[in-house]
Scaffold this motif. Structure first.
Motif, PDB file in Angstrom:
ATOM      1  N   GLN A 100       0.830  -1.206   0.000  1.00 20.21           N
ATOM      2  CA  GLN A 100       0.000   0.000   0.000  1.00 20.21           C
ATOM      3  C   GLN A 100       0.868   1.261   0.000  1.00 20.21           C
ATOM      4  OE1 GLN A 100      -3.109   0.022  -0.375  1.00 20.21           O
ATOM      5  NE2 GLN A 100      -3.803  -2.041   0.123  1.00 20.21           N
ATOM      6  N   ASP A 107       2.332   7.116  -6.731  1.00 21.84           N
ATOM      7  CA  ASP A 107       1.427   8.233  -7.030  1.00 21.84           C
ATOM      8  C   ASP A 107       2.148   9.576  -6.985  1.00 21.84           C
ATOM      9  OD1 ASP A 107      -1.514   6.843  -5.425  1.00 21.84           O
ATOM     10  OD2 ASP A 107      -0.598   6.486  -7.395  1.00 21.84           O
ATOM     11  N   SER A 114      -7.482  10.927 -12.960  1.00 18.08           N
ATOM     12  CA  SER A 114      -8.777  11.123 -12.319  1.00 18.08           C
ATOM     13  C   SER A 114      -8.922  10.144 -11.165  1.00 18.08           C
ATOM     14  CB  SER A 114      -9.891  10.872 -13.343  1.00 18.08           C
ATOM     15  OG  SER A 114      -9.888   9.499 -13.689  1.00 18.08           O
ATOM     16  N   PRO A 115      -9.644  10.502 -10.127  1.00 16.97           N
ATOM     17  CA  PRO A 115      -9.774   9.614  -8.966  1.00 16.97           C
ATOM     18  C   PRO A 115     -10.415   8.287  -9.326  1.00 16.97           C
ATOM     19  CG  PRO A 115     -10.496  11.821  -8.426  1.00 16.97           C
ATOM     20  CD  PRO A 115     -10.245  11.808  -9.900  1.00 16.97           C
ATOM     21  N   GLU A 116     -11.386   8.279 -10.212  1.00 16.49           N
ATOM     22  CA  GLU A 116     -12.050   7.022 -10.579  1.00 16.49           C
ATOM     23  C   GLU A 116     -11.068   6.076 -11.286  1.00 16.49           C
ATOM     24  OE1 GLU A 116     -13.164  10.016 -11.445  1.00 16.49           O
ATOM     25  OE2 GLU A 116     -14.904  10.268 -10.147  1.00 16.49           O
ATOM     26  N   ARG A 117     -10.325   6.658 -12.214  1.00 16.35           N
ATOM     27  CA  ARG A 117      -9.368   5.843 -12.985  1.00 16.35           C
ATOM     28  C   ARG A 117      -8.291   5.280 -12.053  1.00 16.35           C
ATOM     29  NH1 ARG A 117      -8.075   2.113 -16.029  1.00 16.35           N
ATOM     30  NH2 ARG A 117      -6.034   2.237 -16.989  1.00 16.35           N
ATOM     31  N   GLU A 118      -7.871   6.132 -11.153  1.00 11.92           N
ATOM     32  CA  GLU A 118      -6.809   5.694 -10.244  1.00 11.92           C
ATOM     33  C   GLU A 118      -7.307   4.592  -9.319  1.00 11.92           C
ATOM     34  OE1 GLU A 118      -2.970   5.595  -9.309  1.00 11.92           O
ATOM     35  OE2 GLU A 118      -4.015   6.611 -10.955  1.00 11.92           O
ATOM     36  N   TYR A 119      -8.533   4.714  -8.873  1.00 12.53           N
ATOM     37  CA  TYR A 119      -9.118   3.685  -8.008  1.00 12.53           C
ATOM     38  C   TYR A 119      -9.216   2.357  -8.768  1.00 12.53           C
ATOM     39  CZ  TYR A 119     -12.468   1.012  -5.346  1.00 12.53           C
ATOM     40  OH  TYR A 119     -13.075   0.005  -4.647  1.00 12.53           O
ATOM     41  N   GLN A 120      -9.628   2.469 -10.019  1.00  7.57           N
ATOM     42  CA  GLN A 120      -9.777   1.257 -10.828  1.00  7.57           C
ATOM     43  C   GLN A 120      -8.417   0.575 -11.021  1.00  7.57           C
ATOM     44  OE1 GLN A 120     -11.374   2.033 -14.720  1.00  7.57           O
ATOM     45  NE2 GLN A 120     -11.719  -0.124 -15.172  1.00  7.57           N
ATOM     46  N   ARG A 121      -7.405   1.366 -11.278  1.00 10.43           N
ATOM     47  CA  ARG A 121      -6.057   0.804 -11.481  1.00 10.43           C
ATOM     48  C   ARG A 121      -5.599   0.105 -10.213  1.00 10.43           C
ATOM     49  NH1 ARG A 121      -2.174   3.795 -11.700  1.00 10.43           N
ATOM     50  NH2 ARG A 121      -0.733   2.514 -12.878  1.00 10.43           N
ATOM     51  N   HIS A 122      -5.782   0.751  -9.096  1.00 12.22           N
ATOM     52  CA  HIS A 122      -5.376   0.144  -7.821  1.00 12.22           C
ATOM     53  C   HIS A 122      -6.114  -1.164  -7.590  1.00 12.22           C
ATOM     54  CE1 HIS A 122      -3.584   3.840  -5.593  1.00 12.22           C
ATOM     55  NE2 HIS A 122      -3.111   3.696  -6.818  1.00 12.22           N
ATOM     56  N   GLU A 123      -7.388  -1.137  -7.914  1.00 13.05           N
ATOM     57  CA  GLU A 123      -8.202  -2.326  -7.672  1.00 13.05           C
ATOM     58  C   GLU A 123      -7.719  -3.492  -8.526  1.00 13.05           C
ATOM     59  OE1 GLU A 123     -10.268  -2.414  -5.284  1.00 13.05           O
ATOM     60  OE2 GLU A 123     -10.899  -4.470  -5.665  1.00 13.05           O
TER      61      GLU A 123
END
Lengths: 188, 237
Positions: A100, A107, A114-123
């Motif tokens: 983590q 980062d 974008s926050p959504e894209r970044e969240y998706q990548r992390h996921e």
């Protein structure tokens, strides 16, 4: 191996620290990338990087220089072995915290997406890491060399010192294992 | 193309390593075999997910890593040992010489233990005393051995004989460790004769003759000649 690198290798064999540093700068990124994507945390990847170069420089004196391009292939093979050894040692240790923290470190060095894209990548990365955790050290390395480092089957076979057939067989098994896990997660 | 061959060629196809003819066969089988098509799609999907999840590689502290590597591979100064000051051949020669000297000393000790060395043997003082003693004793013995007249058979006074006896005891003590058994027997005979001389009744001619006979019986004049001062054997004692 080009003429310039050949000279650096020859000097490094005699213990020239400048030549060693030059070789380190040329190959460090590729080896750290391999190490990091294999162990997924910075401290362990740094350990692998350091072990690789220490082993390479110490045993360089006993190597012949007549093999074209031997140094890059040879040091990459050392890195692969170091990474697998390291993974086998650390297999049962929990490195979630490191993982983590390392994502946060990544980062900071990149332009903010974008926050959504970044969240998706992390996921996705997290899921992939979970999937890879179930594989043996060797299968994990084959998958990584194939899909992260984009190496061909013959290149992987050369690095691991085995036949192409063996690599294909293990890659098939690994991919099937990953697929079952993926289906199980999707189904869940 | 059979399904098994198709699966063998999947990775080669992904690598772009198939010849055009083989590539056409591969594509034909992919269209005609739903199971292989599903396998191919699943592999591609899994591979795409893995590639997406590869993630970015952070930048580590390159300099810190290099410092550790440089420290680990730097040649360590070797401490010079005391034996490095001398060439190896000199050390080997010194060792061989020491071994040789010790070997000789040990061999001498085994062949000639200290206890075997007689007090008289090799002792110049002892040899000199024996020579002197025998030179004094020889005429006395000759005189008694040949004495027929009791009056003339007492040329030596008792005190002088006692002194000879005392000197004999000293000589015997020194000769105790000697390997010369003949010398020890001779000294024993001389002791017997001198004791007879001390206790001799000089007024009786038969006593004097008996002493002369004893001296002859023991063969002392001959033995004293053999062990005379000029004899080399005595010098070696």
């Amino acid at each position: 191996m080009n003429i310039q690198e050949e000279n650096w290798v020859a000097l490094a064999r005699e213990g020239d620290p400048r030549a060693m540093h030059e070789l380190y700068e040329r190959h460090r990124s590729r080896i750290f990338s391999l190490a990091y994507r294999y162990v997924r945390n910075i401290p362990d990847a740094e350990d692998i990087l350091q072990d690789t170069f220490i082993k390479a420089f110490r045993s360089l004196k006993n190597r012949a220089l007549d093999d074209d391009g031997f140094f890059s292939t040879w040091i990459y093979r050392i890195a692969v072995n170091c990474a697998m050894d390291h993974f086998r040692r650390r297999r049962h240790e929990d490195v979630d915290g490191d993982w983590q923290r390392d994502f946060l470190a990544v980062d900071e060095t990149r332009a903010a997406p974008s926050p959504e894209r970044e969240y998706q990548r992390h996921e996705v990365a997290f899921q992939v890491r979970r999937l890879l955790d179930g594989l043996t050290a060797r299968k994990r390395m084959i998958v990584q060399l194939r899909h992260f480092q984009q190496l061909k089957i013959d290149e992987i076979a050369e690095l691991l010192g085995c036949s192409q057939g063996s690599v294909k067989k293990q890659l098939f098994l690994a991919m099937a294992q990953l697929r079952v896990k993926m289906d199980a997660r999707c189904g869940g | 193309m059979k399904c098994k061959e198709f699966r063998d060629l999947i990775f080669s196809c992904q690598d772009g390593m198939l010849a055009p003819v083989k590539n056409a066969e591969f594509a034909g089988h992919l269209r005609s075999c739903p199971a292989c098509a599903e396998e191919f799609a699943a592999l591609a999907k899994t591979g795409a997910l893995l590639a997406e999840g590869a993630g970015d590689v952070p930048v580590p502290d390159w300099d810190r890593s290099w410092r550790r590597i440089a420290a680990a591979v730097a040649p360590r100064p070797r401490r010079r040992a005391a034996w490095d000051l001398f060439p190896r051949w000199a050390l080997a020669a010194a060792g061989f010489l020491a071994f040789f000297i010790l070997g000789i000393a040990f061999a001498r000790l085994q062949l000639f233990p200290p206890g075997d060395s007689p007090a008289g043997t090799g002792d110049p003082a002892f040899a000199f005393t024996a020579r002197d003693y025998f030179s004094l004793l020889q005429p006395v013995m000759a005189e008694y051995a040949n004495a027929q007249d009791p009056g003339a058979a007492a040329p030596e006074d008792v005190q002088r004989v006692r002194r000879l006896l005392n000197d004999l005891y000293l000589l015997k003590m020194r000769a105790e460790g000697s390997r010369e058994r003949g010398l020890q027997l001779l000294l024993g005979d001389i002791e017997l004769v001198l004791l007879e001389m001390v206790h001799l009744d000089r007024s009786r001619p038969e006593s004097v003759r008996r002493l002369g006979a004893l001296i002859q019986e023991k063969g002392l004049p001959m033995k004293l000649r053999v062990f005379n001062p000029d004899n080399r054997k005595l010098t070696q004692i």
